[in-house]
Design a protein around this motif. Structure first.
Motif, PDB file in Angstrom:
ATOM      1  N   TYR A  94      11.339 -55.489 -54.324  1.00  0.00           N
ATOM      2  CA  TYR A  94      11.421 -57.159 -55.354  1.00  0.00           C
ATOM      3  C   TYR A  94      11.026 -56.792 -57.072  1.00  0.00           C
ATOM      4  O   TYR A  94      12.125 -57.413 -57.472  1.00  0.00           O
ATOM      5  CB  TYR A  94      10.046 -57.901 -54.728  1.00  0.00           C
ATOM      6  CG  TYR A  94       9.394 -58.659 -55.398  1.00  0.00           C
ATOM      7  CD1 TYR A  94       9.983 -59.972 -55.664  1.00  0.00           C
ATOM      8  CD2 TYR A  94       8.639 -58.733 -56.528  1.00  0.00           C
ATOM      9  CE1 TYR A  94       9.688 -61.671 -56.164  1.00  0.00           C
ATOM     10  CE2 TYR A  94       8.085 -59.742 -57.164  1.00  0.00           C
ATOM     11  CZ  TYR A  94       8.857 -61.029 -57.525  1.00  0.00           C
ATOM     12  OH  TYR A  94       8.178 -62.094 -58.455  1.00  0.00           O
ATOM     13  N   ARG A  95      10.798 -55.689 -57.325  1.00  0.00           N
ATOM     14  CA  ARG A  95      10.458 -55.722 -58.919  1.00  0.00           C
ATOM     15  C   ARG A  95      12.056 -54.914 -59.165  1.00  0.00           C
ATOM     16  O   ARG A  95      11.901 -55.525 -60.703  1.00  0.00           O
ATOM     17  CB  ARG A  95       9.508 -54.051 -59.688  1.00  0.00           C
ATOM     18  CG  ARG A  95       8.328 -54.751 -58.611  1.00  0.00           C
ATOM     19  CD  ARG A  95       7.495 -53.917 -59.322  1.00  0.00           C
ATOM     20  NE  ARG A  95       7.229 -53.343 -60.654  1.00  0.00           N
ATOM     21  CZ  ARG A  95       6.574 -53.273 -61.821  1.00  0.00           C
ATOM     22  NH1 ARG A  95       6.051 -54.907 -61.982  1.00  0.00           N
ATOM     23  NH2 ARG A  95       7.173 -52.862 -62.745  1.00  0.00           N
TER      24      ARG A  95
ATOM     25  N   ARG B  39      14.487 -58.779 -58.089  1.00  0.00           N
ATOM     26  CA  ARG B  39      13.371 -60.087 -59.013  1.00  0.00           C
ATOM     27  C   ARG B  39      14.274 -61.158 -59.679  1.00  0.00           C
ATOM     28  O   ARG B  39      14.558 -61.896 -60.571  1.00  0.00           O
ATOM     29  CB  ARG B  39      12.306 -60.762 -59.410  1.00  0.00           C
ATOM     30  CG  ARG B  39      11.777 -59.572 -60.721  1.00  0.00           C
ATOM     31  CD  ARG B  39      10.315 -59.788 -60.505  1.00  0.00           C
ATOM     32  NE  ARG B  39       9.541 -59.130 -61.718  1.00  0.00           N
ATOM     33  CZ  ARG B  39       9.167 -59.181 -62.386  1.00  0.00           C
ATOM     34  NH1 ARG B  39       7.978 -60.078 -61.938  1.00  0.00           N
ATOM     35  NH2 ARG B  39       8.707 -58.438 -62.998  1.00  0.00           N
TER      36      ARG B  39
ATOM     37  N   ASP C  49       4.295 -60.323 -60.562  1.00  0.00           N
ATOM     38  CA  ASP C  49       4.149 -58.508 -60.069  1.00  0.00           C
ATOM     39  C   ASP C  49       3.165 -58.945 -58.972  1.00  0.00           C
ATOM     40  O   ASP C  49       3.464 -58.492 -57.648  1.00  0.00           O
ATOM     41  CB  ASP C  49       3.930 -57.608 -60.954  1.00  0.00           C
ATOM     42  CG  ASP C  49       4.940 -57.311 -61.863  1.00  0.00           C
ATOM     43  OD1 ASP C  49       6.298 -57.413 -61.099  1.00  0.00           O
ATOM     44  OD2 ASP C  49       4.503 -56.693 -62.484  1.00  0.00           O
TER      45      ASP C  49
END
Length: 130
Positions: free
Chosen positions: A24-25, A28, A44
């Motif tokens: 995800y980090r 994104r 986050d």
């Protein structure tokens, strides 16, 4: 009807959680238009206090928790938590319910959103947060 409870217990390993948070980090910013890539519109994490979570899941008929995603006027994304019943229906306060400062006094279902967002208020380094 969507099955609310599957055979899964919803638990994952720490390694799986680390991998999902890392992905995800990393990704994104790739899903945002370039003008938003450097912003914090996608958090986050968000942290809710225990008392609020306890109040949410202690509601009569609560069989689960649903997380919606919303956006404020600054385009920051927020998790919105609600209780659901055994029929997978949202447990929502009435439209005229206005006393959210003291929801216990109304007996109405509650909705949670006012979480601590990261950024800017990020946790200390952990196995999930660098």
């Amino acid at each position: 009807m969507i099955q609310l409870f599957s055979d899964s217990n919803h638990f994952i390993t720490l390694e799986r959680a680390k991998e999902m948070v890392r992905m995800y980090r990393e990704q994104r910013r790739n899903i945002l238009k370039p003008e938003y890539a450097g912003s914090s519109i996608l958090p986050d994490s968000e942290t809710f206090n225990r008392e609020a979570i306890d109040r949410l899941i202690a509601q009569p008929r609560c069989a689960g928790l649903r997380i919606y995603y919303g956006m404020d006027e600054q385009l920051n994304t927020h998790a919105i938590l609600i209780a659901v019943n055994e029929n997978n229906e949202d447990l929502l306060p009435s439209a005229d319910s206005s006393n959210m400062e003291n929801p216990e006094s109304t007996g109405e279902p509650v909705i949670l959103e006012e979480a601590v967002r990261c950024p800017p208020n990020c946790p200390q380094t952990s196995g999930l947060y660098p």
